[in-house]
Design an enzyme around this catalytic site. Structure first.
Site, PDB file in Angstrom:
ATOM      1  N   GLU A  32      -6.837  15.642  11.519  1.00 51.84           N
ATOM      2  CA  GLU A  32      -6.680  15.507  12.960  1.00 51.84           C
ATOM      3  C   GLU A  32      -5.301  16.021  13.354  1.00 51.84           C
ATOM      4  O   GLU A  32      -4.334  15.896  12.590  1.00 51.84           O
ATOM      5  CB  GLU A  32      -6.826  14.039  13.386  1.00 51.84           C
ATOM      6  CG  GLU A  32      -6.702  13.829  14.898  1.00 51.84           C
ATOM      7  CD  GLU A  32      -7.052  12.421  15.337  1.00 51.84           C
ATOM      8  OE1 GLU A  32      -7.014  12.164  16.563  1.00 51.84           O
ATOM      9  OE2 GLU A  32      -7.381  11.578  14.473  1.00 51.84           O
ATOM     10  N   ASN A 177     -16.236  11.797  19.775  1.00 56.95           N
ATOM     11  CA  ASN A 177     -15.576  10.860  18.869  1.00 56.95           C
ATOM     12  C   ASN A 177     -15.370   9.512  19.559  1.00 56.95           C
ATOM     13  O   ASN A 177     -14.793   9.456  20.649  1.00 56.95           O
ATOM     14  CB  ASN A 177     -14.203  11.407  18.450  1.00 56.95           C
ATOM     15  CG  ASN A 177     -13.411  10.409  17.620  1.00 56.95           C
ATOM     16  OD1 ASN A 177     -13.696  10.224  16.434  1.00 56.95           O
ATOM     17  ND2 ASN A 177     -12.434   9.761  18.227  1.00 56.95           N
ATOM     18  N   GLU A 178     -15.854   8.463  18.929  1.00 53.07           N
ATOM     19  CA  GLU A 178     -15.599   7.081  19.372  1.00 53.07           C
ATOM     20  C   GLU A 178     -15.731   6.914  20.892  1.00 53.07           C
ATOM     21  O   GLU A 178     -14.877   6.315  21.543  1.00 53.07           O
ATOM     22  CB  GLU A 178     -14.221   6.623  18.897  1.00 53.07           C
ATOM     23  CG  GLU A 178     -14.123   6.505  17.385  1.00 53.07           C
ATOM     24  CD  GLU A 178     -12.811   5.905  16.905  1.00 53.07           C
ATOM     25  OE1 GLU A 178     -11.896   5.660  17.729  1.00 53.07           O
ATOM     26  OE2 GLU A 178     -12.675   5.681  15.687  1.00 53.07           O
ATOM     27  N   TYR A 249     -11.770   0.618   9.148  1.00 52.77           N
ATOM     28  CA  TYR A 249     -10.472   0.568   8.465  1.00 52.77           C
ATOM     29  C   TYR A 249     -10.196  -0.873   8.052  1.00 52.77           C
ATOM     30  O   TYR A 249     -10.601  -1.825   8.744  1.00 52.77           O
ATOM     31  CB  TYR A 249      -9.360   1.065   9.386  1.00 52.77           C
ATOM     32  CG  TYR A 249      -9.498   2.518   9.787  1.00 52.77           C
ATOM     33  CD1 TYR A 249      -9.089   3.532   8.931  1.00 52.77           C
ATOM     34  CD2 TYR A 249     -10.041   2.874  11.019  1.00 52.77           C
ATOM     35  CE1 TYR A 249      -9.215   4.864   9.293  1.00 52.77           C
ATOM     36  CE2 TYR A 249     -10.173   4.196  11.392  1.00 52.77           C
ATOM     37  CZ  TYR A 249      -9.761   5.193  10.528  1.00 52.77           C
ATOM     38  OH  TYR A 249      -9.891   6.513  10.890  1.00 52.77           O
ATOM     39  N   GLU A 297     -15.069   8.147   9.269  1.00 53.41           N
ATOM     40  CA  GLU A 297     -13.685   7.651   9.210  1.00 53.41           C
ATOM     41  C   GLU A 297     -13.706   6.362   8.412  1.00 53.41           C
ATOM     42  O   GLU A 297     -14.381   5.398   8.791  1.00 53.41           O
ATOM     43  CB  GLU A 297     -13.099   7.397  10.612  1.00 53.41           C
ATOM     44  CG  GLU A 297     -12.773   8.642  11.398  1.00 53.41           C
ATOM     45  CD  GLU A 297     -11.984   8.355  12.677  1.00 53.41           C
ATOM     46  OE1 GLU A 297     -11.177   7.380  12.688  1.00 53.41           O
ATOM     47  OE2 GLU A 297     -12.178   9.091  13.657  1.00 53.41           O
ATOM     48  N   GLN A 354      -6.919   9.903   6.645  1.00 49.97           N
ATOM     49  CA  GLN A 354      -7.018  11.348   6.796  1.00 49.97           C
ATOM     50  C   GLN A 354      -6.571  12.019   5.502  1.00 49.97           C
ATOM     51  O   GLN A 354      -6.455  11.344   4.476  1.00 49.97           O
ATOM     52  CB  GLN A 354      -6.165  11.792   7.978  1.00 49.97           C
ATOM     53  CG  GLN A 354      -6.727  11.268   9.315  1.00 49.97           C
ATOM     54  CD  GLN A 354      -5.961  11.779  10.528  1.00 49.97           C
ATOM     55  OE1 GLN A 354      -5.228  12.756  10.480  1.00 49.97           O
ATOM     56  NE2 GLN A 354      -6.119  11.081  11.638  1.00 49.97           N
TER      57      GLN A 354
END
Length: 508
Positions: A32, A177-178, A249, A297, A354
């Site tokens: 990113e 995205n999201e 995460y 992710e 990432q």
């Protein structure tokens, strides 16, 4: 609660009982335009190792060693304000823009052509994310034409003029995205996003019916709209997309390390919940095809820790999210990889977020060294040896108590069979912080009788890290005493450890 030490963890391997084949895309990553992932990470023209295109060759070598198969680009939150036209053509003519996602300044010096060059030099498949935040259908089709059409149109000829004589051939595309997140530029309701994603997918398939498209799932399983978001979006897009995305995460919170070590319990529950939601929509629509999952992710990310680096608003390539990973983090990271492999029948694409500097397995210093973080090693080993069929592992293991997840097995494990060679690789984690865990694996029906190697990632100091000054402080090392006797693999798993055990039936 049962106790390790003398009580072994056991399971049986039988090739008749398999989860499914591993899609190589499971070992993808994510680049990113954020922090120093691109600038002074991948791309640094003035660096001593930089090639003629400004790519750091020391980083390229580490990316190849890591074994990344796909790379998602250019975001992330960044993509929801992304103007792809800014990133192509002569560098001196590219505009500098404000990046609203990370309050940074984007020079566009590294753009789409440079990204494709990066993919070509590392052998990675590109996975392109589209801006459905501030843009939409027309922009997506224009980018597709620029990237993939052979020539003879204004946009494809523009790519050729920019140096891309051959089409880029990008097959995988993320539809935003999201978009469920209020933090996202252009945030939408599930009804709004579902319609936009469907319209975009339909238009893109008019250009190329063979594309593989990823619809945005929930940003995390803790979102208040989780599951209802997926259901609503898939109601609109089911026949038009191939994947729905998942993001997760994990971090240690308030010193609760036992729960942190069990993070994969949450990840597996998340996967099972999304699979159930997808299959519910399939039943409701009476559809034939199944939707697969793109876990595009995932990582350990210490979101609650303050940034040790001073950062100003609208800075170029600020030092943000440069987490330094410990041995403990690497064990949790390895457990997350095991969770993905255990669901290889439905999780057929994944992206470690990432790749460089930003919550990454590879770190760099501007003008200086590049090195491997502790998390580098489980990923590299899984990518190298986690290819084939995942065998079903139902372990009987001692357990321990956690505040978040209750009683949790100390052993987390999976195994992958290479049908061509007959070789088997067993990946395990011992979640105990204090005790070794005996392991016994019944190799019923498996003709693999020799231990090729048993590598362990562990350390007497659970906070041990790799740094620019000590880049090899933590590395995998051989374990001793691991052997196959009477058709049973026996090993001793060190406390707080990630393990890779390779078995073969071939003579040396």
């Amino acid at each position: 609660m049962s106790h390790p030490g003398t009580t072994p963890a056991t399971f049986t391997l039988d090739p008749a009982f398999a989860v499914g084949a591993v899609n190589p895309r499971l070992f993808g990553s994510f680049v990113e335009h954020m922090g120093r992932c691109v600038y002074t990470g991948i791309y640094e023209p003035g660096h001593p190792s930089a090639d003629a295109d400004g790519l750091r060759q020391d980083v390229l070598e580490l990316v190849r060693e890591l074994g990344v198969t796909t790379v998602r680009y250019p975001g992330g939150n960044f993509v929801s304000g992304y103007r792809w036209e800014d990133s192509v053509g002569p560098r001196e003519e590219r505009p500098t823009r404000l990046d609203l996602a990370w309050k940074s300044t984007e020079t566009n010096e590294f753009g789409l052509g440079e990204f494709m060059d990066f993919c070509g030099k590392t052998g990675m498949e590109p996975m392109m994310a589209l801006n459905l935040g501030t843009r939409g259908v027309e922009d997506a089709v224009r980018l597709l034409e620029y990237a993939n059409h052979p020539g003879g149109t204004e946009l494809s000829d523009r790519r050729v003029a920019h140096g891309g004589k051959e089409p880029y051939g990008i097959r995988m595309w993320c539809l935003g995205n999201e978009m469920d997140g209020p933090w996202q530029t252009g945030h939408k309701t599930p009804e709004e996003y579902g319609r936009l994603a469907a319209e975009t997918a339909r238009a893109m398939r008019q250009v190329d019916p063979g594309l593989e498209l990823v619809a945005c799932g929930s940003s995390s399983s803790s979102m208040p709209t989780f599951a209802s978001w997926e259901s609503t979006v898939l109601q609109e897009t089911y026949d038009l997309v191939d994947y729905v995305s998942l993001h997760a995460y994990y971090e240690e919170i308030d010193g609760d390390r036992d729960s942190f070590l069990a993070s994969a319990v949450d990840m597996e529950h998340f996967i099972d919940s999304v699979v159930a939601t997808c299959d519910h929509v399939r039943a409701r629509l009476k559809a034939d095809k199944r939707i697969n999952l793109s876990f595009d992710e995932w990582n350990v990310w210490y979101q609650k820790r303050p940034n040790p680096h001073a950062v100003e608003e609208w800075q170029q390539a600020p030092r943000i999210l440069e987490d330094v990973y410990t041995v403990t983090d690497a064990v949790v990271f390895g457990s997350l990889l095991i969770a993905l492999l255990r669901h290889a029948d439905r999780v057929t694409s994944a992206s470690l977020a990432q790749l460089v500097n930003v919550i990454a397995p590879i770190m760099t210093e501007p003008g200086g060294a590049a090195w491997r973080q502790t998390t580098f090693y489980p990923f590299a080993q899984a990518s190298a040896y986690g290819r084939g069929r995942v065998l079903r592992v139902e372990a009987d293991s001692p357990t321990y108590a956690t505040a978040r997840f209750g009683e949790v097995p100390l052993l987390h494990a999976t195994a992958v069979l290479d049908d061509e060679t007959g070789d088997i690789t067993v990946f395990t984690v011992n979640r105990s912080q204090t005790d070794a865990l005996p392991l016994q694996v019944d190799l019923r029906g498996v003709d693999a009788h020799t231990v090729v190697e048993h590598l362990v990632l562990a350390d007497g100091d659970p906070e041990a890290t790799n740094t620019a000054d000590r880049p090899d402080r933590v590395t995998p090392r051989p374990a001793t005493g691991t052997a196959v006797t009477d058709g049973v693999l026996r090993a001793q798993l060190e406390p707080l450890s990630w393990n890779m055990i390779r078995l073969t039936n071939r003579s040396a």
